[in-house]
Design a protein around this motif. Structure first.
Motif, PDB file in Angstrom:
ATOM      1  N   UNK A 477       0.791  -0.744   0.084  1.00 40.56           N
ATOM      2  CA  UNK A 477      -0.057  -0.129  -0.181  1.00 40.56           C
ATOM      3  C   UNK A 477       0.844   1.130   0.063  1.00 40.56           C
ATOM      4  N   UNK A 478       0.382   2.422  -0.890  1.00 36.19           N
ATOM      5  CA  UNK A 478       1.355   3.296  -0.862  1.00 36.19           C
ATOM      6  C   UNK A 478       0.286   4.636  -0.836  1.00 36.19           C
ATOM      7  N   UNK A 479       0.812   5.461   0.320  1.00 39.71           N
ATOM      8  CA  UNK A 479      -0.741   6.465   0.317  1.00 39.71           C
ATOM      9  C   UNK A 479       0.882   7.953   0.253  1.00 39.71           C
ATOM     10  N   UNK A 480       0.369   8.946  -0.994  1.00 42.85           N
ATOM     11  CA  UNK A 480       1.117   9.570  -1.410  1.00 42.85           C
ATOM     12  C   UNK A 480       0.333  10.493  -1.672  1.00 42.85           C
ATOM     13  N   UNK A 481       0.685  11.308  -1.879  1.00 41.70           N
ATOM     14  CA  UNK A 481       0.571  13.274  -1.635  1.00 41.70           C
ATOM     15  C   UNK A 481      -0.885  13.487  -1.714  1.00 41.70           C
ATOM     16  N   UNK A 482      -1.401  13.444  -1.144  1.00 48.53           N
ATOM     17  CA  UNK A 482      -2.747  13.386  -0.099  1.00 48.53           C
ATOM     18  C   UNK A 482      -3.207  14.228   0.566  1.00 48.53           C
ATOM     19  N   UNK A 483      -4.049  14.902   0.703  1.00 50.86           N
ATOM     20  CA  UNK A 483      -4.318  16.119   1.769  1.00 50.86           C
ATOM     21  C   UNK A 483      -5.441  15.828   2.481  1.00 50.86           C
ATOM     22  N   UNK A 504      -6.646  -4.386  12.089  1.00 54.31           N
ATOM     23  CA  UNK A 504      -7.014  -5.374  12.604  1.00 54.31           C
ATOM     24  C   UNK A 504      -7.285  -5.738  13.286  1.00 54.31           C
ATOM     25  N   UNK A 505      -8.490  -6.312  13.656  1.00 59.70           N
ATOM     26  CA  UNK A 505      -8.837  -7.175  15.011  1.00 59.70           C
ATOM     27  C   UNK A 505      -8.821  -8.506  14.502  1.00 59.70           C
ATOM     28  N   UNK A 506      -7.527  -8.187  16.111  1.00 51.83           N
ATOM     29  CA  UNK A 506      -6.468  -9.685  15.944  1.00 51.83           C
ATOM     30  C   UNK A 506      -6.362  -9.882  17.972  1.00 51.83           C
ATOM     31  N   UNK A 507      -7.661 -10.844  18.235  1.00 50.53           N
ATOM     32  CA  UNK A 507      -7.333 -11.213  19.681  1.00 50.53           C
ATOM     33  C   UNK A 507      -6.440 -11.666  20.230  1.00 50.53           C
ATOM     34  N   UNK A 508      -5.463 -11.978  19.886  1.00 55.39           N
ATOM     35  CA  UNK A 508      -3.674 -12.810  20.301  1.00 55.39           C
ATOM     36  C   UNK A 508      -3.192 -11.789  19.968  1.00 55.39           C
ATOM     37  N   UNK A 509      -2.889 -10.978  19.910  1.00 57.86           N
ATOM     38  CA  UNK A 509      -1.887 -10.525  18.616  1.00 57.86           C
ATOM     39  C   UNK A 509      -0.362 -11.637  18.736  1.00 57.86           C
ATOM     40  N   UNK A 510       0.100 -11.218  17.760  1.00 57.15           N
ATOM     41  CA  UNK A 510       2.058 -12.248  17.419  1.00 57.15           C
ATOM     42  C   UNK A 510       2.652 -11.641  17.520  1.00 57.15           C
ATOM     43  N   UNK A 511       3.120 -11.059  17.476  1.00 56.26           N
ATOM     44  CA  UNK A 511       4.249  -9.619  17.154  1.00 56.26           C
ATOM     45  C   UNK A 511       5.422 -10.599  15.562  1.00 56.26           C
ATOM     46  N   UNK A 512       5.910 -12.372  16.362  1.00 51.68           N
ATOM     47  CA  UNK A 512       6.283 -13.279  14.735  1.00 51.68           C
ATOM     48  C   UNK A 512       4.925 -13.278  13.641  1.00 51.68           C
ATOM     49  N   UNK A 513       3.833 -13.169  13.967  1.00 54.45           N
ATOM     50  CA  UNK A 513       3.424 -12.998  12.515  1.00 54.45           C
ATOM     51  C   UNK A 513       2.306 -12.133  12.855  1.00 54.45           C
ATOM     52  N   UNK A 514       3.100 -10.932  11.371  1.00 51.80           N
ATOM     53  CA  UNK A 514       2.317  -8.964  11.202  1.00 51.80           C
ATOM     54  C   UNK A 514       1.363  -9.584  11.019  1.00 51.80           C
ATOM     55  N   UNK A 515       0.367  -9.227  10.188  1.00 59.02           N
ATOM     56  CA  UNK A 515      -1.125  -9.200   9.921  1.00 59.02           C
ATOM     57  C   UNK A 515      -0.796  -8.694   8.613  1.00 59.02           C
ATOM     58  N   UNK A 516      -0.432  -7.395   8.606  1.00 57.21           N
ATOM     59  CA  UNK A 516      -0.742  -6.712   7.517  1.00 57.21           C
ATOM     60  C   UNK A 516       1.196  -6.323   7.085  1.00 57.21           C
ATOM     61  N   UNK A 517       1.201  -5.810   5.978  1.00 54.87           N
ATOM     62  CA  UNK A 517       2.475  -5.241   4.960  1.00 54.87           C
ATOM     63  C   UNK A 517       2.960  -4.561   4.295  1.00 54.87           C
ATOM     64  N   UNK A 518       4.528  -3.928   4.455  1.00 59.39           N
ATOM     65  CA  UNK A 518       4.518  -2.906   3.498  1.00 59.39           C
ATOM     66  C   UNK A 518       3.511  -2.070   2.904  1.00 59.39           C
ATOM     67  N   UNK A 519       3.299  -0.949   4.234  1.00 63.34           N
ATOM     68  CA  UNK A 519       2.173   0.034   4.033  1.00 63.34           C
ATOM     69  C   UNK A 519       3.297   1.175   3.769  1.00 63.34           C
ATOM     70  N   UNK A 520       3.401   1.931   2.713  1.00 67.91           N
ATOM     71  CA  UNK A 520       3.896   3.534   3.104  1.00 67.91           C
ATOM     72  C   UNK A 520       3.035   4.325   2.963  1.00 67.91           C
ATOM     73  N   UNK A 521       3.429   5.975   3.858  1.00 67.97           N
ATOM     74  CA  UNK A 521       2.571   7.338   3.998  1.00 67.97           C
ATOM     75  C   UNK A 521       3.585   7.880   3.510  1.00 67.97           C
TER      76      UNK A 521
END
Length: 613
Positions: A477-483, A504-521
């Motif tokens: 996901x690329x979020x760029x040049x927005x106002x 994301x709705x994650x009842x028991x987050x585990x740092x070893x298994x992230x849900x989302x990835x590669x988001x640039x703002x």
């Protein structure tokens, strides 16, 4: 043929001359339908469409004017539409069924609906162009009123009785329309001057226990002591929600290569434009906005553009949304719950949300992800060999190979074949009831050069297999040049933790298994009256770089979060090169459940770390 004639024809070919070399144009006037006649257009349009079916590549043309569509002579068909109440059969004003290589050109005409119906439906179509028309109702399925008087005990509103006829029944305000009646159940407040959702109002008032009485025709007094502290401001506008969502404005179903351009959807019975199991969709200068000529504050009944289980490429360019009672754009898949493992290759599943029941969730050879619903970790993937519905709620899926041994009852399935790449550019997300853009797809997503004035979070990246069951962990996901203008995050709605909320709705987050990835703002402008700018949970690879943060004082800060950036169970986060103008409030970064080194601050002069991981 003379050389001069050959030369003329060659030039015309180069110019794509529209008269000599256009596809067959079929006018609704050829079938006796005249604009502004107020007759029921349904039977005339049905005949015209049958003529177009016999002429592949044809255009159905409407001489400019008003065309009315009544329930008589409509097609009724059962559709299980995502995020829509299962009131079947649906009433279809214009149905394009298995039609290919076709254009519907409204030529700037107004299509006016009567009663509860779905204006336009595309079912198993391809290479379709819809353009040049508006959709509206004379008597909309949502109402509005002006606040005339406010006291500690009650407030009075003025209703346009021509547009929104009503009765008082058992001390309830009940609206009556063309074949329906429904009582008030929720109120949204908009400011009188800007027509923005009034700050810090949002969904905090339920309006289930109010008392209504008529003072005089069109003037109604409402009182509810339990919410007297939240009575609206005198002079403001109220959108009065009373009906349910049971038809889309435009429904794209199992269709491909569909182009919509220069269309205004002023109102709908539910979602404005619903695209379901369709692919390669283009929206150019399509608006879901209030009808200004009718002095309306309200537009669509719910979401503006809603995409469920779509594939290929979705392009949204120069579009606009305002006055909606839900999100302008929502892109997602649907998770289903495993209720029984019948064999190593056969699983019994269930739709968990009532507004997803009955859908054709999968097809042969489609790829499926197996999700452990507590950590939201994907345990593996499989390929379907069959999809067998048992009833509206349950079905059986069979796979080519055995499912993972770790897969248990209560886990979820996600259809990975029904996902899309998305580009959203140069569009205006105006003030609506909830958030701005919801995006949950593993495809490549670009959000660029847009303006956001959402009353909740401008962008929400969610995903869950426990409540809404809207699937789609993002991967790029690329979020760029927005106002992001000051109205963003002026009210609190579900999942609205910051202007950009990755939740994301994650009842028991585990740092070893992230849900989302590669988001640039990157390189965005934020006009901020409050603290929270970015909230991110369970992301692997997140950057917030070279953004400009500008203090705005139009509204007073109110949010319970007092940090600009909150990071929860994230990895590989970079915050760099951001700059502030004025006394921006959200200067601090707060970390939860993160390891040392998960956050890199590079060339950062504004943000400060509040706590160490």
């Amino acid at each position: 043929m003379t050389n001069s004639k050959l030369w003329i024809i060659s030039i015309l070919l180069l110019l794509n001359y529209p008269v000599l070399f256009a596809n067959q144009i079929i006018s609704v006037a050829d079938f006796g339908l005249k604009p502004d006649s107020r007759v029921n257009s349904v039977p005339y349009v049905r005949k015209a469409l049958e003529a177009c079916r016999k002429q592949p590549g044809s255009t159905l043309f409407f001489p400019k004017g008003r065309y009315d569509f009544w329930p008589q002579y409509t097609v009724e068909r059962e559709y299980f539409e995502s995020n829509t109440t299962d009131n079947n059969p649906k009433t279809l004003a214009v149905l394009l069924d298995s039609l290919h290589n076709f254009t519907l050109d409204g030529n700037g005409s107004s299509f006016v609906m009567h009663g509860r119906m779905q204006p336009i439906t595309l079912d198993h179509c391809s290479d379709i162009n819809l353009k040049g028309f508006t959709i509206d109702w004379d008597i909309p399925l949502t109402s509005q009123a002006k606040v005339l008087k406010v006291t500690p005990d009650y407030f009075e509103i003025e209703i346009n009785t021509h547009e929104s006829p009503y009765i008082i029944e058992n001390n309830n305000l009940v609206f009556v329309g063309e074949g329906w009646k429904s009582k008030l159940w929720s109120i949204m407040e908009f400011t009188s001057d800007t027509h923005l959702v009034a700050p810090n109002t949002g969904d905090r008032i339920g309006w289930r226990n109010y008392h209504a009485e008529e003072v005089s025709p069109g003037i109604v007094r409402l009182s509810d002591p339990s919410v007297a502290a939240f009575y609206p401001k005198e002079g403001n506008w109220l959108v009065l929600r009373h009906n349910e969502r049971d038809h889309a404005g435009i429904f794209l179903y199992h269709s491909q290569r569909i182009n919509l351009e220069q269309i205004d959807v002023y109102h709908s019975c539910g979602l404005g434009i619903l695209s379901q199991y369709s692919q390669d969709l283009s929206f150019n200068k399509v608006r879901v906005v209030p009808n200004a000529s009718k002095n309306r504050i309200l537009s669509g009944h719910d979401d503006g553009f809603h995409f469920m289980g779509c594939g290929g490429f979705i392009r949204i360019e120069e579009c606009e949304w305002a006055g909606l009672m839900d999100d302008p754009v929502n892109i997602h898949g649907t998770c289903v719950r495993i209720v029984e493992i019948l064999s190593p290759t056969r699983i019994k599943c269930k739709f968990m949300h009532e507004q997803s029941q009955g859908m054709e969730w999968g097809r042969k050879n489609e790829k499926v992800g197996f999700i452990e619903n507590q950590s939201m970790r994907t345990l593996g993937t499989g390929t379907m060999t069959s999809f067998e519905p048992l009833n509206k709620s349950e079905f059986i899926v069979e796979f080519q190979a055995p499912v993972p041994n770790s897969l248990k009852v209560g886990a979820a399935l996600e259809n990975l074949s029904c996902t899309a790449d998305v580009e959203i550019r140069n569009s205006f997300f105006g003030s609506c009831r909830a958030r701005g853009l919801l995006v949950s797809t593993p495809g490549k997503v670009i959000i660029e050069n847009n303006i956001f004035e959402s009353s909740g979070s401008a962008i929400l990246i969610a995903g869950d297999a426990n409540q809404w069951y809207e699937s789609g962990a993002v991967k790029d996901v690329l979020i760029r040049n927005n106002t992001f203008r000051y109205p963003c995050m002026s009210s609190v709605y579900q999942f609205c933790e910051a202007v950009i909320s990755i939740f994301p709705e994650i009842p028991k987050p585990d740092i070893r298994y992230p849900f989302h990835s590669n988001i640039r703002i990157e390189n965005n402008k934020f006009y901020l009256f409050d603290y929270p700018i970015l909230y991110a949970k369970s992301v692997d690879g997140l950057s917030f770089v070279n953004n400009t943060l500008i203090r705005d004082t139009t509204y007073q800060p109110f949010h319970y979060r007092k940090d600009g950036i909150t990071l929860d169970a994230c990895r590989k986060v970079i915050i760099s090169g951001n700059r502030a103008e004025g006394n921006v409030l959200g200067k601090t970064i707060r970390l939860h459940d993160m390891k040392p080194g998960d956050l890199k601050l590079r060339n950062e002069s504004f943000f400060q770390l509040r706590n160490k991981p």
